[in-house]
Design an enzyme around this catalytic site. Structure first.
Site, PDB file in Angstrom:
ATOM      1  N   LYS A   9      58.491  56.390  31.702  1.00  0.00           N
ATOM      2  CA  LYS A   9      57.330  56.768  32.484  1.00  0.00           C
ATOM      3  C   LYS A   9      57.721  57.889  33.445  1.00  0.00           C
ATOM      4  O   LYS A   9      58.831  57.877  34.009  1.00  0.00           O
ATOM      5  CB  LYS A   9      56.819  55.546  33.250  1.00  0.00           C
ATOM      6  N   SER A  39      48.650  52.248  35.195  1.00  0.00           N
ATOM      7  CA  SER A  39      49.326  53.519  35.416  1.00  0.00           C
ATOM      8  C   SER A  39      50.389  53.811  34.372  1.00  0.00           C
ATOM      9  O   SER A  39      50.743  54.965  34.158  1.00  0.00           O
ATOM     10  CB  SER A  39      49.925  53.582  36.824  1.00  0.00           C
ATOM     11  N   SER A  73      50.410  47.279  36.059  1.00  0.00           N
ATOM     12  CA  SER A  73      50.571  48.489  35.259  1.00  0.00           C
ATOM     13  C   SER A  73      51.641  48.425  34.179  1.00  0.00           C
ATOM     14  O   SER A  73      51.864  49.412  33.495  1.00  0.00           O
ATOM     15  CB  SER A  73      50.807  49.693  36.160  1.00  0.00           C
TER      16      SER A  73
END
Length: 542
Positions: free
Chosen positions: A107, A187, A211
């Site tokens: 990420k 997210s 998330s």
């Protein structure tokens, strides 16, 4: 592959065609959907596959598909070199661990001190020069191929009260690969979409509240939110040191077990990690019979009666637990959990200001050094940074003071969440609590923001306890997962329970990149025969 994508929402999110296309000849023999990491390792050890071939197959797939999905912000220019190094180590019989040669995504709030930027989705951090996050150092030491950075909700969905999950100024809007006009949730949206669409073997997500589990549930993945202290947060763009954690997002429980072992570890810069007793190998807890004799409580209050499709999948999942030999306590609701969200939000606002200021001040490069500086940057670049929603959370957080009221809010939230889980586990002598992870994905709406209906991440998130989500079924081609929630440090037990459920049901199927959800074929049940068939209610998953 471009290192940055257009800031505006791409029109390609609302597709009218599927992502069909010719498959390169060298990929035709590679199955990127079903093999686990140990199976890929066996293929490479036998000489039937190389890391360069596997990495190349993922890079080709990113090139072909990601213009429609917007799941990958940056492809690592050193990925193939890392794969060649792994192949050389394999020839010399000096492999570094179970992740050696496995291509994976991070990420884009996980720092890397290489030629990849770490932006948290914001144009403000394009010139930041962070060092490797602690977990990146662990992955490099284990030989993993760092394929690139995954798109995310900008600033991990902590900028606006009206955000669309999966949108960032750097990466655009991530699409759900199952139904392209639907939202990938949370997210860690790019990590979820990328792994579901076979753009990487596995990915790292991060969670403050939902998330990891929400995008995993929405993309038919296994996602593990670890106990706070199992995995270091050093070098990861923060929201809150009290709740943030990184964790695995994978297509099966086996890969989650492998990846968790690869990233865990004691970090002197992250004190909670000094408390963990980390098993060296979580694959030894992969037990098909783990549900026999286990006691599992069913958290129903607030989670049923709001989505008929979710209810149907969840009820069948509970029935499957009984069939597999578990003692099911139904209901086993969480007392006092409704009082958590208010103090949690108050605490997060204060903690974000404190922790983001500390991160920015310590990170080299040209970028704003404070939250106030980020707010000013967004105003100066509103056309690119705020074309759809604003920065209300930034502004509210900037107005806070790190005072006794903030500390009390954190104490209240954490105490209530831990008591709710601990008391329920103790009262019913439970190994875990099961709940629906979320409802089917909503249509992406950058104008009005997210449309959360159901999410069960808050108890584990605020308590700092672990949870793992596993695919449980589909409704109108949209995945639905169930979450197992446990006590502090109970990852080994949760992995065993999740594996037993996964192996008995085999619900996951790859996405078909449908443009819109079909108006037929409602709920898919959780039965083994169907295995190969073709967040949070009042706020964003962060």
């Amino acid at each position: 592959m471009r290192s940055q994508r257009a800031a505006a929402l791409s029109a390609s999110v609302l597709l009218t065609v599927a992502l069909a296309g010719a498959t390169p000849a060298h990929q035709q023999r590679l199955d990127l959907e079903t093999p686990t990491i140990p199976e890929l390792q066996r293929e490479m050890n036998a000489g039937r596959l190389t890391s360069v071939e596997l990495t190349g197959a993922y890079l080709d797939r990113i090139e072909r598909l990601d213009g429609k999905l917007h799941a990958v912000i940056t492809v690592n220019p050193d990925a193939l070199a890392q794969a060649r190094q792994s192949d050389q180590r394999r020839r010399e019989r000096r492999l570094l661990g179970p992740m050696d040669g496995i291509p994976m995504l991070l990420k884009d709030n996980v720092g890397t001190g290489d030629r990849q930027p770490t932006t948290a989705g914001s144009l403000a951090l394009r010139a930041a020069k962070p060092r490797d996050a602690f977990i990146v150092g662990r992955l490099r030491a284990g030989g993993a191929v760092l394929l690139g950075k995954a798109n995310l909700s900008e600033w991990a969905n902590f900028r606006s009260t009206q955000s669309a999950s999966g949108w960032s100024a750097v990466g655009g809007q991530t699409a759900n690969p199952y139904v392209l006009d639907r939202n990938p949730c949370g997210s860690s949206s790019g990590s979820g979409t990328a792994v579901a669409a076979q753009l990487a073997a596995v990915a790292i997500g991060t969670e403050t509240d939902g998330s990891i589990v929400c995008p995993s549930g929405a993309n038919a993945l296994v996602g593990l939110k670890p106990t706070i202290g199992r995995v270091s947060r050093t070098g990861i763009v923060p929201i809150s040191a009290a709740q943030d954690t990184a964790g695995p997002m994978t297509r099966n429980v086996t890969d989650t077990a492998v990846l968790l072992a690869a990233i865990q570890g004691a970090d002197p810069a992250d004190p909670p990690t000094q408390q963990a007793q980390n098993p060296a190998d979580y694959t030894r807890f992969l037990d098909r019979g783990a549900l026999r004799g286990a006691r599992v409580g069913v958290w129903r209050e607030g989670n049923v009666g709001v989505s008929n499709e979710t209810d149907a999948v969840f009820d069948r999942a509970v029935a499957k637990l009984r069939e597999l030999g578990a003692t099911v306590v139904d209901p086993a609701d969480l007392p006092g959990i409704g009082g958590v969200s208010g103090p949690e939000f108050t605490a997060l606002l204060c903690e974000f200001k404190r922790d983001i200021n500390a991160y920015l001040a310590a990170t080299p490069g040209e970028h704003p050094r404070t939250l106030a500086g980020l707010i000013a940057f967004n105003r100066a670049n509103a056309g690119r940074e705020m074309p759809f929603f604003g920065q209300e959370l930034f502004e509210t957080a900037e107005a806070t003071s790190d005072d006794a009221a903030c500390a009390q809010a954190r104490t209240t939230a954490t105490t209530l969440a831990r008591k709710a889980i601990d008391d329920t586990l103790r009262a019913h002598r439970l190994d875990a609590i099961i709940a629906p992870t979320g409802s089917p994905a909503w249509p992406t709406d950058v104008i009005n923001g997210d449309h959360f209906v159901l999410g069960t991440s808050t108890p584990a998130a605020v308590s700092g306890y672990p949870s793992i989500t596993v695919p449980a079924g589909f409704a109108f081609e949209l995945p639905i997962g169930v979450s197992f929630i446990g006590a502090r440090w109970s990852e080994p037990r949760l992995i065993g329970l999740a594996y037993a459920y996964e192996q008995a049901t085999r619900v996951r199927k790859p996405p078909r990149f449908l443009p819109v959800a079909p108006l037929h074929s409602g709920v898919t049940t959780t039965t083994a025969q169907q295995g190969t068939a073709g967040g949070e209610p009042n706020g964003a998953a962060r």
